[in-house]
Design an enzyme around this catalytic site. Structure first.
Site, PDB file in Angstrom:
ATOM      1  N   ARG A  22       0.825  -1.217   0.000  1.00 19.64           N
ATOM      2  CA  ARG A  22       0.000   0.000   0.000  1.00 19.64           C
ATOM      3  C   ARG A  22       0.855   1.261   0.000  1.00 19.64           C
ATOM      4  NH1 ARG A  22      -3.253  -0.458   5.064  1.00 19.64           N
ATOM      5  NH2 ARG A  22      -1.381  -1.560   5.693  1.00 19.64           N
ATOM      6  N   ASN A  40      -6.143  -2.711   2.508  1.00 18.93           N
ATOM      7  CA  ASN A  40      -6.185  -4.164   2.632  1.00 18.93           C
ATOM      8  C   ASN A  40      -7.630  -4.635   2.683  1.00 18.93           C
ATOM      9  OD1 ASN A  40      -3.401  -4.485   2.738  1.00 18.93           O
ATOM     10  ND2 ASN A  40      -3.316  -4.487   4.963  1.00 18.93           N
TER      11      ASN A  40
END
Length: 92
Positions: A22, A40
């Site tokens: 990320r 996520n």
């Protein structure tokens, strides 16, 4: 003159959680001038919303197939998104 914006939602599967996927996606997005988010999912995938100029979004989509060095990307599935374009790229 209006700038064309593309909005795409991608889900990335493989070894993509716990490997800075990320944060690395955010770095790439900011470099390309793309807004959106990376977060996520409970099933182990990462979801990315990318909004920006079509060529920049395409470059980010291409990068998602590789990800950061510690990641092992198995698949990337993208589809057009109707979400409002965020002002920045965030990690959630």
């Amino acid at each position: 003159m209006t700038t064309t914006q593309e909005k795409t939602r991608c889900t990335i599967s493989g070894r993509v959680q716990g490997v800075c996927f990320r944060a690395a996606t955010q770095e790439q997005a900011v470099r390309l001038g793309v807004t959106g988010y990376a977060r996520n999912l409970r099933d182990g995938r990462v979801e990315v919303l990318a909004c920006g100029p079509p060529e920049a979004v395409a470059q980010l989509r291409e990068w998602l197939h590789e990800g950061p060095p510690a990641a092992t990307v198995e698949s990337v599935a993208c589809e057009p998104a109707d979400d409002p374009a965020p002002a920045e790229f965030s990690v959630g």
